[in-house]
Write a protein that holds these residues in place. Structure first.
Motif, short mmCIF file in Angstrom:
data_model
loop_
_atom_site.label_atom_id
_atom_site.label_comp_id
_atom_site.label_asym_id
_atom_site.label_seq_id
_atom_site.Cartn_x
_atom_site.Cartn_y
_atom_site.Cartn_z
N LYS A 37 150.75 24.74 20.74
CA LYS A 37 151.18 23.38 20.46
C LYS A 37 150.84 22.46 21.64
CE LYS A 37 155.41 20.89 19.48
NZ LYS A 37 155.96 20.74 20.84
N ASP A 38 151.35 22.80 22.83
CA ASP A 38 151.07 21.98 24.01
C ASP A 38 149.86 22.49 24.78
OD1 ASP A 38 153.70 21.46 23.16
OD2 ASP A 38 154.13 20.52 25.07
N ILE A 39 149.74 23.81 24.81
CA ILE A 39 148.65 24.44 25.55
C ILE A 39 147.90 25.35 24.58
CG2 ILE A 39 148.06 25.83 27.57
CD1 ILE A 39 150.85 25.28 28.66
N ALA A 40 146.61 25.09 24.40
CA ALA A 40 145.83 25.90 23.46
C ALA A 40 144.64 26.50 24.19
CB ALA A 40 145.36 25.04 22.30
N MET A 41 144.14 27.59 23.64
CA MET A 41 143.04 28.28 24.32
C MET A 41 141.94 28.64 23.33
SD MET A 41 143.42 31.29 27.06
CE MET A 41 142.06 32.25 27.67
N ILE A 42 140.70 28.46 23.77
CA ILE A 42 139.55 28.96 23.00
C ILE A 42 139.02 30.17 23.73
CG2 ILE A 42 137.26 28.42 22.11
CD1 ILE A 42 137.98 25.48 22.20
N PHE A 43 139.05 31.32 23.06
CA PHE A 43 138.62 32.55 23.72
C PHE A 43 137.11 32.71 23.61
CE2 PHE A 43 143.03 33.10 22.74
CZ PHE A 43 143.53 33.74 23.85
N GLN A 44 136.61 33.64 24.41
CA GLN A 44 135.17 33.85 24.50
C GLN A 44 134.54 34.23 23.17
OE1 GLN A 44 134.16 36.42 27.67
NE2 GLN A 44 131.98 36.35 27.25
N ASP A 45 135.18 35.19 22.49
CA ASP A 45 134.59 35.67 21.25
C ASP A 45 135.40 35.17 20.06
OD1 ASP A 45 133.60 36.96 19.11
OD2 ASP A 45 134.13 38.99 19.77
N PRO A 46 134.85 34.25 19.28
CA PRO A 46 135.64 33.65 18.20
C PRO A 46 136.12 34.67 17.18
CG PRO A 46 133.34 32.99 18.01
CD PRO A 46 133.49 33.71 19.32
N MET A 47 135.36 35.76 17.03
CA MET A 47 135.73 36.74 16.02
C MET A 47 137.09 37.39 16.36
SD MET A 47 134.57 36.90 13.20
CE MET A 47 134.26 37.91 11.77
N THR A 48 137.35 37.57 17.66
CA THR A 48 138.61 38.22 18.03
C THR A 48 139.80 37.29 17.80
OG1 THR A 48 138.36 37.52 20.30
CG2 THR A 48 137.62 39.74 19.78
N SER A 49 139.57 35.97 17.79
CA SER A 49 140.73 35.10 17.58
C SER A 49 140.86 34.64 16.13
CB SER A 49 140.73 33.92 18.55
OG SER A 49 139.44 33.44 18.74
N LEU A 50 139.92 35.06 15.27
CA LEU A 50 140.08 34.75 13.84
C LEU A 50 140.50 36.02 13.10
CD1 LEU A 50 136.90 32.55 13.23
CD2 LEU A 50 139.28 31.77 13.24
N ASN A 51 141.37 35.83 12.15
CA ASN A 51 141.80 36.95 11.32
C ASN A 51 140.80 37.12 10.17
OD1 ASN A 51 143.01 38.59 9.43
ND2 ASN A 51 145.04 37.64 9.64
N PRO A 52 140.13 38.28 10.09
CA PRO A 52 139.07 38.44 9.08
C PRO A 52 139.60 38.41 7.65
CG PRO A 52 139.47 40.52 10.24
CD PRO A 52 140.25 39.47 10.95
N CYS A 53 140.89 38.63 7.48
CA CYS A 53 141.46 38.73 6.13
C CYS A 53 142.13 37.45 5.67
CB CYS A 53 142.50 39.85 6.06
SG CYS A 53 141.89 41.39 6.71
N MET A 54 141.99 36.38 6.43
CA MET A 54 142.66 35.14 6.06
C MET A 54 141.62 34.04 5.92
SD MET A 54 145.63 33.26 8.20
CE MET A 54 147.21 33.97 8.05
N THR A 55 141.79 33.15 4.94
CA THR A 55 140.79 32.09 4.80
C THR A 55 140.82 31.20 6.04
OG1 THR A 55 142.29 30.55 3.72
CG2 THR A 55 141.02 32.01 2.28
N ILE A 56 139.66 30.60 6.30
CA ILE A 56 139.51 29.71 7.45
C ILE A 56 140.55 28.58 7.40
CG2 ILE A 56 137.94 27.90 8.31
CD1 ILE A 56 137.12 30.67 9.26
N GLY A 57 140.70 28.01 6.22
CA GLY A 57 141.63 26.88 6.07
C GLY A 57 143.05 27.26 6.44
N LYS A 58 143.47 28.42 5.96
CA LYS A 58 144.84 28.90 6.26
C LYS A 58 145.02 29.09 7.75
CE LYS A 58 147.96 30.57 3.05
NZ LYS A 58 147.84 31.47 1.91
#
Ligand SMILES: Nc1ncnc2c1ncn2[C@@H]1O[C@H](COP(=O)(O)OP(=O)(O)OP(=O)(O)O)[C@@H](O)[C@H]1O
Ligand SMILES: [Mg+2]
Length: 261
Positions: free
Chosen positions: A90-111
């Protein structure tokens, strides 16, 4: 400019089978609204560990041995996990090096983008969906309505990195930490992502910590550069007077400045 973050005397240790690892050995830095601080330095020098500490995401064998991390005047090292959950994302957000590790493969992008808005901003589903599509457009995903319902594997590497960026921005953070956000991407896409982040920073006055090995990127984005070596900040470099004018300060000069000499 308002100070968003003040790190003072931070020391971080890890307990390992081989003994205690002193990953961060007493560092000081701060970050103001609208400013970009780049952190550079050799592999293993403590860049990621430092940023994870700011996010309250140290591995379980790690701990803050000394020092404070002040956010809006509050020491976040003393916060309980529950309190931290309100800040993180919310106040502090992070973008990690590998986007695949921070995205859940089983959830739609929008969700994945909208969930945090529902959680942190208490938006209803419909509103969150609308804002998600706006964010996807902001990071220049074409056909956002259609793409919204797709899964991470249906996106290219560059698009996934844009999505991670959109997710990080979903709750209008004041601080954005980018840990090598572009290393997995080709040069053209890298440049686009960096332009995008810079653009958003201008609009939203976010304070950015940008970790990278790429000195071209540093020259392009940074207001100040902290050089880390073996758990310490050994040099602090910043732009002054004009954008093309850089001033280099060594640790000794920094120390004497700090001592008021
Ligand atoms: N969970 C852990 N347990 C033990 N040691 C760790 C752990 N996490 C990090 N370290 C150690 O802390 C030190 C700093 O690691 P860090 O990930 O911050 O390096 P870095 O500067 O980000 O390097 P790179 O440029 O390769 O990403 C390293 O010596 C690393 O081995
Ligand atoms: Mg790292």
């Amino acid at each position: 400019m308002e100070k968003l973050l003040e790190v003072k005397g931070l020391k971080i240790n890890f307990e390992t089978q081989g003994g205690l690892v002193q990953a961060v050995r007493g560092i000081d830095f701060d970050l103001s609204a609208g400013e970009t601080l780049a952190i550079v330095g050799e592999s293993g020098s403590g860049k990621s560990v430092t940023s994870k500490a700011v996010m309250g995401l140290l591995a379980s064998n790690g701990s803050i041995a000394e020092g404070t991390i002040l956010y809006g005047g509050r020491d976040i090292t003393a916060m309980k996990e529950r309190e931290f959950e309100h800040l993180r994302g919310k106040d502090i957000a992070m973008i990690f090096q590998d986007p695949m590790t921070s995205l859940n493969p089983c959830m739609t992008i929008g969700k994945q983008i909208s969930e945090s808005m529902i959680k942190h901003q208490k938006l209803g589903r419909k509103e969150a969906d609308q804002r998600t599509i706006e964010l996807m457009r902001l990071v220049e995903i074409k056909d956002a309505e259609k793409r919204y319902k797709q899964y991470p594997h249906q996106f290219s590497g560059g698009m996934r990195q844009r999505i991670v960026t959109a997710a990080a921005l979903a709750c209008n953070p004041r601080i954005l930490i980018c840990d090598e956000p572009t290393t997995a991407l080709d040069v053209t896409i890298q440049a686009q992502i960096i332009d995008l982040i810079k653009d958003l920073q201008k609009k939203l006055k976010i304070g950015i910590i940008f970790i990278t090995h790429d000195l071209g990127v540093v020259a392009n984005v940074a207001d100040r550069v902290a050089v880390m070596e073996n758990g310490r900040i050994v040099e602090l470099i910043w732009r002054q007077i004009a954008p093309e004018h850089w001033v280099l300060l060594t640790q000794r000069e920094l120390d004497s400045l700090a001592a008021g000499k």
